[in-house]
Design a protein around this motif. Structure first.
Motif, PDB file in Angstrom:
ATOM      1  N   ASN A 160       1.013  -1.177  -0.141  1.00  0.00           N
ATOM      2  CA  ASN A 160      -0.085  -0.053  -0.138  1.00  0.00           C
ATOM      3  C   ASN A 160       0.904   1.265   0.075  1.00  0.00           C
ATOM      4  O   ASN A 160       0.553   2.186   0.820  1.00  0.00           O
ATOM      5  N   SER A 161       1.842   1.296  -0.927  1.00  0.00           N
ATOM      6  CA  SER A 161       2.779   2.404  -1.004  1.00  0.00           C
ATOM      7  C   SER A 161       2.783   2.995  -2.359  1.00  0.00           C
ATOM      8  O   SER A 161       2.478   2.188  -3.224  1.00  0.00           O
ATOM      9  N   SER A 162       3.307   4.093  -2.468  1.00  0.00           N
ATOM     10  CA  SER A 162       3.167   4.791  -3.818  1.00  0.00           C
ATOM     11  C   SER A 162       4.263   5.660  -4.189  1.00  0.00           C
ATOM     12  O   SER A 162       4.869   6.179  -3.106  1.00  0.00           O
ATOM     13  N   PHE A 163       4.701   6.013  -5.158  1.00  0.00           N
ATOM     14  CA  PHE A 163       5.750   7.107  -5.798  1.00  0.00           C
ATOM     15  C   PHE A 163       5.040   7.988  -7.079  1.00  0.00           C
ATOM     16  O   PHE A 163       4.261   7.006  -7.721  1.00  0.00           O
ATOM     17  N   ARG A 164       5.392   9.188  -6.983  1.00  0.00           N
ATOM     18  CA  ARG A 164       5.136  10.133  -8.057  1.00  0.00           C
ATOM     19  C   ARG A 164       6.170  10.764  -8.228  1.00  0.00           C
ATOM     20  O   ARG A 164       6.487  11.562  -7.284  1.00  0.00           O
ATOM     21  N   GLY A 165       6.625  10.890  -9.491  1.00  0.00           N
ATOM     22  CA  GLY A 165       7.797  11.814  -9.645  1.00  0.00           C
ATOM     23  C   GLY A 165       8.709  11.363 -10.826  1.00  0.00           C
ATOM     24  O   GLY A 165       8.252  10.433 -11.764  1.00  0.00           O
ATOM     25  N   LEU A 166       9.907  11.589 -10.609  1.00  0.00           N
ATOM     26  CA  LEU A 166      10.979  11.284 -11.672  1.00  0.00           C
ATOM     27  C   LEU A 166      11.987  10.452 -11.064  1.00  0.00           C
ATOM     28  O   LEU A 166      12.617  10.574 -10.026  1.00  0.00           O
TER      29      LEU A 166
END
Length: 377
Positions: free
Chosen positions: A112-118
């Motif tokens: 239940n973890s996430s990343f947004r970006g580069l």
């Protein structure tokens, strides 16, 4: 530190750490934590707009997560920003490397973890995890998701094993997804979810655009040639472009592809398929109970379902109209591959025409649409 691992519990309790900056381009194993091991865990934490630069094994939360039998890991965490190893290896938005054998389904290391970006790297580059060596990544215990979103950002790499979620997977990915866009510089083993898969991908999907040179797939660039490499009940709507071995779901398959589908457009030069670019001539290579419906174009060994089929195939279908391809196989074995019109594959007609599909336990018919996997609802 790089020699002393964190083994306790860090509970973010819903709070946010903003603008964490680590600028150590010559140092490996970096993140908020360098190494987490044993039962060490990070819970319910958000890192907002990080800027992390290192040389190898770099992630937003941790550089290396190394666990064996103890239960720990990264649960309910979110990261946004930039994670960069330049021309280094093993980099991910959450973790650079995770390892440890999951003996039962509950042994989940990233959940239940996430990343947004580069994310920027060279080898084993993933939107969430660079390299998964035997661990489990899971959306949640019920209906949650591991989410990789770009919102205009890109994931870049210049060599090999690049995935929207995981660069190189040797463990389990379940109930997870990626919408990250992958814009490489002439690389191989590129997938919307996983670059190189040597483990299990199940009930997962990808939607971001994918491009590369060879072994390029909407879900996985390459599904390795062994019995442990399995893609089951998964799908991709990614638009895929490559040179050689390009597929809507998998570029090059040496393992099992079962109960899955691809609906995105596919374009390439050689060995191009709506579902699989090449189904290899190895005993473990098998494609079954799957379909493709996206437009397919290319120059040599191009087909609606499989560009070159040298492995096993059964109960597979392609849409002769939407793919723009009269043949389901460009070269090789045609057995187990059937072409249908759009109307024959949609709505209630699908159950009548797609022989071998399990509409009791796996698939649902969709009014005015193609069959969907039951877990999607």
């Amino acid at each position: 530190s790089s020699t002393e691992s964190f083994r306790g519990t860090f509970n973010g309790n819903g709070f946010v750490i903003s603008n964490l900056t680590i600028d150590r381009p010559g140092v490996s194993t970096l993140g908020l934590f360098q190494i987490i091991s044993g039962a060490g865990e990070v819970l319910d934490l958000t890192l907002s707009e990080v800027s992390i630069k290192g040389s190898a094994a770099v992630g937003g939360i941790v550089g290396r997560l190394s666990q064996d039998s103890d239960i720990g890991g990264i649960k309910g965490c979110k990261v946004s920003g930039i994670v960069d190893v330049g021309d280094g290896r093993s980099v991910g938005g959450i973790a650079g490397i995770i390892s440890g054998i999951s003996t039962v389904e509950e042994d989940v290391r990233v959940e239940n973890s996430s990343f947004r970006g580069l994310v920027v790297g060279n080898l084993n580059v993933g939107g969430l995890v660079g390299e998964n060596d035997g661990s489990t990544i899971k959306g949640s215990g019920s209906d949650g998701e591991v989410e990789v979103e770009t919102q205009g950002d890109l994931l870049k790499a210049s060599a090999s094993r690049v995935g929207g979620l995981v660069g190189s997977n040797g463990g389990t990915i379940k109930g997870s997804r990626s919408s990250i866009t992958i814009v490489p510089d002439s690389i191989e083993l590129v997938g919307g979810l996983v670059g190189l898969n040597g483990g299990l991908i199940t009930k997962s999907y990808s939607t971001g655009d994918v491009s590369g040179s060879s072994a390029v797939g909407g879900l996985a660039g390459r599904n390795a040639d062994n019995s442990d490499s399995r893609i089951v009940e998964s799908w991709s709507s990614s638009a895929v472009s490559g040179d050689k071995e390009t597929g809507g779901l998998v570029g090059a398959n040496g393992g099992l592809v079962d109960k899955s589908y691809a609906s995105g457009s596919v374009s390439g030069s050689q060995r191009v398929g709506g579902l699989v670019g090449i189904n290899e001539d190895v005993s473990s290579a098998s494609v079954s109970e799957s379909y493709a419906v996206g437009n397919v174009s290319g120059n040599e060994d191009v087909a609606g379902l499989i560009g070159i089929n040298d492995g096993e195939s059964s109960s597979n279908f392609w849409d002769t109209e939407s793919t723009g391809q009269d043949s389901g196989v460009g070269e090789g074995v045609f057995e187990g591959v059937t072409g249908l019109t759009t109307s024959e594959m949609q709505g209630g007609s699908a159950e009548q025409n797609m022989e071998g599909f399990d509409f009791q336990n796996t698939w649902n018919t969709v009014m005015n649409g193609y069959p969907a996997l039951q877990w999607e609802e």
